[in-house]
Design a protein around this motif. Structure first.
Motif, short mmCIF file in Angstrom:
data_model
loop_
_atom_site.label_atom_id
_atom_site.label_comp_id
_atom_site.label_asym_id
_atom_site.label_seq_id
_atom_site.Cartn_x
_atom_site.Cartn_y
_atom_site.Cartn_z
N ASN A 1 -52.22 126.29 -33.29
CA ASN A 1 -53.57 126.68 -33.67
C ASN A 1 -54.22 125.71 -34.67
OD1 ASN A 1 -53.16 128.85 -32.03
ND2 ASN A 1 -52.98 130.35 -33.67
N THR A 2 -53.44 124.81 -35.22
CA THR A 2 -54.00 123.80 -36.11
C THR A 2 -54.68 122.72 -35.27
OG1 THR A 2 -52.31 124.16 -37.81
CG2 THR A 2 -53.48 122.05 -37.86
N GLN A 3 -55.85 122.30 -35.68
CA GLN A 3 -56.52 121.20 -35.00
C GLN A 3 -56.09 119.90 -35.67
OE1 GLN A 3 -60.68 121.73 -34.33
NE2 GLN A 3 -60.97 119.68 -33.48
N SER B 1 -59.61 114.96 -33.88
CA SER B 1 -61.03 115.21 -33.66
C SER B 1 -61.38 115.19 -32.18
CB SER B 1 -61.88 114.17 -34.40
OG SER B 1 -61.56 112.86 -33.95
N ARG C 1 -53.07 119.90 -23.09
CA ARG C 1 -52.27 120.07 -24.30
C ARG C 1 -50.86 119.50 -24.11
NH1 ARG C 1 -54.21 126.22 -24.51
NH2 ARG C 1 -56.38 125.82 -25.09
N GLN D 1 -54.71 124.05 -29.68
CA GLN D 1 -55.66 122.95 -29.88
C GLN D 1 -55.16 121.75 -29.07
OE1 GLN D 1 -58.46 123.37 -31.46
NE2 GLN D 1 -58.09 125.37 -32.34
N GLU D 2 -54.29 120.93 -29.67
CA GLU D 2 -53.75 119.77 -28.96
C GLU D 2 -52.32 120.01 -28.46
OE1 GLU D 2 -56.60 118.47 -32.11
OE2 GLU D 2 -54.72 119.59 -32.15
#
Length: 298
Positions: A55-57, A60, A68, A21-22
């Motif tokens: 994998n956690t977002q 927003s 990343r 994600q990030e």
């Protein structure tokens, strides 16, 4: 490419192939000191922690794969007093790219000496920033937000506020666990004092300086090295004032741990007067490494 940029310390990250994600975080577990016949658990631990972080977002915002944030979490386990319980130390590192170069600047290089957690192979990692569910996910969630906050601060003035507030909330919630590192007692170099410094209004110039250092300094280095050095020098002067007010500030210590090699290389070129000013400030801030800073004047 200017020789100083070519000579700067390159922050090397082995990128995990996981879909993220990030964060693009690599977790490494060194368990050489742990006496156990089940070595597979440590490989499982590395994979599970990487998946949780990557994998956690956490925001927003939408991150492209190339955007990343590269980071490393290096866990050195020292003992396991009971089945499924581990303790040790951890090094948390993150970096961000510098515009118009292939160089990555280290943002965070922090040693956490109070890393204690429970882990059983294939256990689910449940996390809620408002509820303490486990020390492991609180630790990971705390540092994920610290990494995000520092990265955002480096691109926009005080842009990391939401993430530091989340990290503060995680720390406050985790205090109910009575685990080490979450409260003001004991070491002044723990998680409590790290987030306290980052959210302390009296130290806000450190965070605005973080923006000036990276966005107005490093990111402009290739266009004008002398201007970039002058900008970064103003940040060092602010750092010196904060150190005078808060001599044990972990934020100042953490900044120097991340930037020491970079600063030496930056001020190994340029006008001698600017280099001398930088040397005097850094030798005062970090006297234990004075000999290293002397390279700036050669």
């Amino acid at each position: 490419m200017r020789s100083v940029i070519a000579g700067l310390f390159i922050f090397l990250l082995t990128v995990s192939p996981l879909t993220g994600q990030e964060l693009n975080c690599r977790v490494s577990v060194n368990a050489e000191q742990v006496q156990t016949s089940d070595r597979q658990i440590f490989e499982d631990m590395e994979t599970a922690l990487e998946q949780f972080l990557n994998n956690t977002q956490w925001t927003s915002d939408v991150f492209e794969p190339s955007e990343r944030i590269g980071c490393n979490i290096i866990i050195t386990l020292q003992n396991t007093p009971t089945l499924g319980y581990f303790s040790g130390t951890t090094q948390i590192q993150s970096a961000r790219p510098v515009f118009n170069s292939n160089y990555e600047s280290i943002l965070l290089n922090f040693a956490d000496r109070d890393w204690q957690f429970e882990y059983i192979e294939s256990m689910p990692l449940n996390f809620n920033e408002n509820i303490f569910t486990s020390n492991l996910t609180s630790l990971l969630g705390f540092y994920a937000n610290i990494i995000l906050g520092m990265d955002y601060d480096s691109f926009g003035e005080l842009a990391g506020n939401p993430f530091f507030q989340k990290a503060l909330n995680i720390a406050n919630t985790a205090q109910t666990s009575n685990r080490p590192g979450w409260d003001a007692l004991g070491s002044t170099r723990n998680r409590y004092w790290l987030i306290e410094n980052m959210t302390n209004q009296q130290m806000q110039s450190l965070r605005t300086g973080f923006y000036r250092y990276h966005r107005l300094g490093l990111d402009t280095y290739m266009q004008s090295g002398d201007d970039a050095r002058s900008t970064i020098l103003t940040v060092l002067k602010d750092l010196q004032q904060i150190k005078q007010q808060y001599p044990n500030s972990i934020f100042v210590i953490s900044f120097l741990d991340a930037k020491r090699v970079e600063l030496i290389n930056i001020y190994s070129e340029g006008e001698l007067n600017t280099r001398r000013q930088a040397f005097e400030i850094l030798a005062n801030l970090d006297p234990a490494n004075r000999a290293q800073y002397e390279q700036m004047l050669k």
